[in-house]
Motif scaffolding. Structure first.
Motif, PDB file in Angstrom:
ATOM      1  N   ASP A   1      -9.638  -0.032  -5.052  1.00 50.08           N
ATOM      2  CA  ASP A   1      -8.236  -0.009  -5.523  1.00 50.08           C
ATOM      3  C   ASP A   1      -7.445  -1.237  -5.054  1.00 50.08           C
ATOM      4  O   ASP A   1      -6.478  -1.630  -5.690  1.00 50.08           O
ATOM      5  CB  ASP A   1      -7.535   1.265  -5.007  1.00 50.08           C
ATOM      6  CG  ASP A   1      -8.247   2.513  -5.492  1.00 50.08           C
ATOM      7  OD1 ASP A   1      -8.634   2.535  -6.674  1.00 50.08           O
ATOM      8  OD2 ASP A   1      -8.439   3.447  -4.693  1.00 50.08           O
ATOM      9  N   LEU A   2      -7.829  -1.760  -3.890  1.00 51.51           N
ATOM     10  CA  LEU A   2      -7.139  -2.954  -3.380  1.00 51.51           C
ATOM     11  C   LEU A   2      -8.145  -3.817  -2.627  1.00 51.51           C
ATOM     12  O   LEU A   2      -8.944  -3.299  -1.843  1.00 51.51           O
ATOM     13  CB  LEU A   2      -6.010  -2.542  -2.423  1.00 51.51           C
ATOM     14  CG  LEU A   2      -5.304  -3.676  -1.668  1.00 51.51           C
ATOM     15  CD1 LEU A   2      -4.430  -4.527  -2.584  1.00 51.51           C
ATOM     16  CD2 LEU A   2      -4.427  -3.126  -0.544  1.00 51.51           C
TER      17      LEU A   2
ATOM     18  N   TYR B   1       1.803   1.487  -3.882  1.00 48.11           N
ATOM     19  CA  TYR B   1       0.745   1.720  -4.881  1.00 48.11           C
ATOM     20  C   TYR B   1      -0.313   2.740  -4.440  1.00 48.11           C
ATOM     21  O   TYR B   1      -1.119   3.182  -5.250  1.00 48.11           O
ATOM     22  CB  TYR B   1       0.069   0.397  -5.270  1.00 48.11           C
ATOM     23  CG  TYR B   1       1.011  -0.515  -6.022  1.00 48.11           C
ATOM     24  CD1 TYR B   1       1.359  -0.242  -7.348  1.00 48.11           C
ATOM     25  CD2 TYR B   1       1.565  -1.634  -5.420  1.00 48.11           C
ATOM     26  CE1 TYR B   1       2.244  -1.073  -8.039  1.00 48.11           C
ATOM     27  CE2 TYR B   1       2.450  -2.463  -6.105  1.00 48.11           C
ATOM     28  CZ  TYR B   1       2.776  -2.176  -7.414  1.00 48.11           C
ATOM     29  OH  TYR B   1       3.646  -2.996  -8.086  1.00 48.11           O
TER      30      TYR B   1
ATOM     31  N   SER C   1      -5.977   0.208 -12.221  1.00 50.90           N
ATOM     32  CA  SER C   1      -4.856   0.006 -11.277  1.00 50.90           C
ATOM     33  C   SER C   1      -5.229  -0.847 -10.066  1.00 50.90           C
ATOM     34  O   SER C   1      -4.442  -0.974  -9.117  1.00 50.90           O
ATOM     35  CB  SER C   1      -4.328   1.368 -10.812  1.00 50.90           C
ATOM     36  OG  SER C   1      -5.366   2.065 -10.175  1.00 50.90           O
ATOM     37  N   THR C   2      -6.412  -1.436 -10.079  1.00 46.84           N
ATOM     38  CA  THR C   2      -6.834  -2.245  -8.915  1.00 46.84           C
ATOM     39  C   THR C   2      -5.915  -3.468  -8.718  1.00 46.84           C
ATOM     40  O   THR C   2      -5.438  -4.067  -9.683  1.00 46.84           O
ATOM     41  CB  THR C   2      -8.298  -2.715  -9.100  1.00 46.84           C
ATOM     42  OG1 THR C   2      -9.118  -1.569  -9.240  1.00 46.84           O
ATOM     43  CG2 THR C   2      -8.762  -3.553  -7.925  1.00 46.84           C
TER      44      THR C   2
ATOM     45  N   PRO D   1      -3.285   2.771  -2.659  1.00 44.76           N
ATOM     46  CA  PRO D   1      -4.707   2.572  -2.974  1.00 44.76           C
ATOM     47  C   PRO D   1      -5.582   3.421  -2.052  1.00 44.76           C
ATOM     48  O   PRO D   1      -5.386   3.422  -0.839  1.00 44.76           O
ATOM     49  CB  PRO D   1      -4.924   1.077  -2.677  1.00 44.76           C
ATOM     50  CG  PRO D   1      -3.861   0.738  -1.692  1.00 44.76           C
ATOM     51  CD  PRO D   1      -2.697   1.641  -1.931  1.00 44.76           C
ATOM     52  N   ARG D   2      -6.538   4.132  -2.622  1.00 48.20           N
ATOM     53  CA  ARG D   2      -7.379   5.008  -1.788  1.00 48.20           C
ATOM     54  C   ARG D   2      -8.518   4.224  -1.132  1.00 48.20           C
ATOM     55  O   ARG D   2      -8.847   4.466   0.009  1.00 48.20           O
ATOM     56  CB  ARG D   2      -7.923   6.167  -2.619  1.00 48.20           C
ATOM     57  CG  ARG D   2      -6.826   7.141  -3.013  1.00 48.20           C
ATOM     58  CD  ARG D   2      -7.412   8.436  -3.500  1.00 48.20           C
ATOM     59  NE  ARG D   2      -7.852   9.271  -2.391  1.00 48.20           N
ATOM     60  CZ  ARG D   2      -7.069  10.132  -1.755  1.00 48.20           C
ATOM     61  NH1 ARG D   2      -5.820  10.288  -2.119  1.00 48.20           N
ATOM     62  NH2 ARG D   2      -7.527  10.862  -0.759  1.00 48.20           N
TER      63      ARG D   2
ATOM     64  N   ILE E   1      -9.822   0.494   0.043  1.00 50.52           N
ATOM     65  CA  ILE E   1      -9.373  -0.892   0.275  1.00 50.52           C
ATOM     66  C   ILE E   1     -10.530  -1.673   0.899  1.00 50.52           C
ATOM     67  O   ILE E   1     -11.231  -1.156   1.772  1.00 50.52           O
ATOM     68  CB  ILE E   1      -8.167  -0.912   1.251  1.00 50.52           C
ATOM     69  CG1 ILE E   1      -6.996  -0.105   0.682  1.00 50.52           C
ATOM     70  CG2 ILE E   1      -7.737  -2.343   1.583  1.00 50.52           C
ATOM     71  CD1 ILE E   1      -5.771  -0.022   1.601  1.00 50.52           C
TER      72      ILE E   1
ATOM     73  N   VAL F   1       0.834  -1.210   0.000  1.00 53.42           N
ATOM     74  CA  VAL F   1       0.000   0.000   0.000  1.00 53.42           C
ATOM     75  C   VAL F   1       0.867   1.258   0.000  1.00 53.42           C
ATOM     76  O   VAL F   1       0.494   2.274  -0.577  1.00 53.42           O
ATOM     77  CB  VAL F   1      -1.036   0.041   1.157  1.00 53.42           C
ATOM     78  CG1 VAL F   1      -2.004  -1.107   1.077  1.00 53.42           C
ATOM     79  CG2 VAL F   1      -0.392   0.057   2.494  1.00 53.42           C
TER      80      VAL F   1
ATOM     81  N   SER G   1      -5.600   6.157   2.798  1.00 56.74           N
ATOM     82  CA  SER G   1      -6.521   5.148   2.281  1.00 56.74           C
ATOM     83  C   SER G   1      -7.766   5.126   3.171  1.00 56.74           C
ATOM     84  O   SER G   1      -7.755   5.634   4.301  1.00 56.74           O
ATOM     85  CB  SER G   1      -5.860   3.767   2.309  1.00 56.74           C
ATOM     86  OG  SER G   1      -5.558   3.420   3.641  1.00 56.74           O
TER      87      SER G   1
END
Ligand SMILES: C[S@@+](CC[C@H](N)C(=O)[O-])C[C@H]1O[C@@H](n2cnc3c(N)ncnc32)[C@H](O)[C@@H]1O
Length: 265
Positions: free
Chosen positions: A183-184, A108, A210-211, A110-111, A113, A105, A134
């Motif tokens: 995103d993740l 990358y 981008s996930t 991710p905003r 999750i 995290v 995030s």
């Protein structure tokens, strides 16, 4: 015992297929290797989280365990009261897995999750501290467990975690009514083939370029191995990375489809 021996054998077989860093020709995957897998920095946050784990491992108190996942058959009624320290030892991600999530995290960013399976929140804390901007939706079916994770999150002053108590299937629609894209996703609960593929399909509707999906225990059982095979071969997945104890998939359309087996550091 047989399961452990089989797992060891699978691990050795995996090791024989591991690709060295010199054979990673994809710049994208090389960056994943360099900035996530091979980053050995001892971030001070690790120590904070491991203090929480140490505290959990010292607690002999019993809590009522309600497991809606694949382990539910291991907890017949008479054993439903389980010591906090035993759950912490058996269910929480290990320090190396936690550090991996933190670095992932951090790199990358991710905003949004989603986490399947909070337990005491060890993996959640690694992700929440790895990227504090995030927003993490973490789901857990056991009320007594989530009471402890709530306490852990406030102990570390983490305000970017939204805890949801209930069955994954019931909670997911509510999450996706708040965030259209994810995103993740960290899949760390209910390690059954059908359930894993169902959660994958649901989350797949909300991926963007981008996930990233991270799946725990992809070689833990035949069912999980088969779920992993289905996922890695899915037409939407471009890059899959098998780290034996975890699987990671990317959906980036600019990358051509390729499967990697890398050593988990
Ligand atoms: C392996 S543990 C999660 C560990 C956690 N990610 C950590 O590292 O600290 C899996 C958790 O998922 C929960 N779980 C399993 N199946 C579930 C379901 N269908 N709905 C809600 N929670 C579930 C279990 O109660 C368990 O606490």
């Amino acid at each position: 015992m047989i399961h452990k021996l089989k797992y060891l054998f699978l691990f050795l077989a995996h090791f024989l297929h591991v690709r060295s860093k010199y054979r990673i020709h994809s710049p994208f995957v090389y960056n994943f290797y360099k900035y996530v897998l091979a980053d050995r920095t001892q971030y001070p946050d690790y120590e904070e989280i491991e203090k929480v784990r140490k505290d959990l491992l010292s607690r002999a108190r019993f809590i009522k365990r309600v497991d809606l996942g694949a382990r539910s058959l291991e907890f017949p009624y008479s054993q439903r009261f389980v010591r906090v320290r035993d759950i912490a030892r058996k269910s929480s991600v290990s320090p190396p897995k936690g550090r991996f999530l933190y670095k992932l995290v951090k790199h990358y960013k991710p905003r949004s999750i989603i986490e399947f399976g909070t337990a005491f929140g060890i993996s959640t804390m690694y992700m929440a501290m790895g990227y504090r901007n995030s927003h993490i939706y973490t789901m857990e079916g056991c009320t007594d467990t989530i009471n402890i994770s709530t306490h852990n999150f406030s102990r570390l002053g983490l305000g970017n975690i939204e805890e949801l108590c209930g069955n994954f299937d019931d909670l997911l629609p509510g999450i996706f009514s708040k965030t259209d894209t994810v995103d993740l996703v960290f899949f760390d609960g209910n390690h059954r083939k059908e359930a894993t593929l169902r959660y994958f399909d649901e989350c797949l509707k909300h991926v963007q370029n981008s996930t990233i999906f991270v799946l725990d225990d992809i070689h833990w059982s035949n069912g999980m191995k088969s779920a992993w095979e289905n996922i890695r071969q899915h037409p939407s997945v471009t890059i899959s990375i098998d780290l034996f104890i975890l699987g990671v998939v990317f959906f980036r359309k600019e990358l051509s489809k390729e499967d990697f087996i890398l050593r988990f550091h």
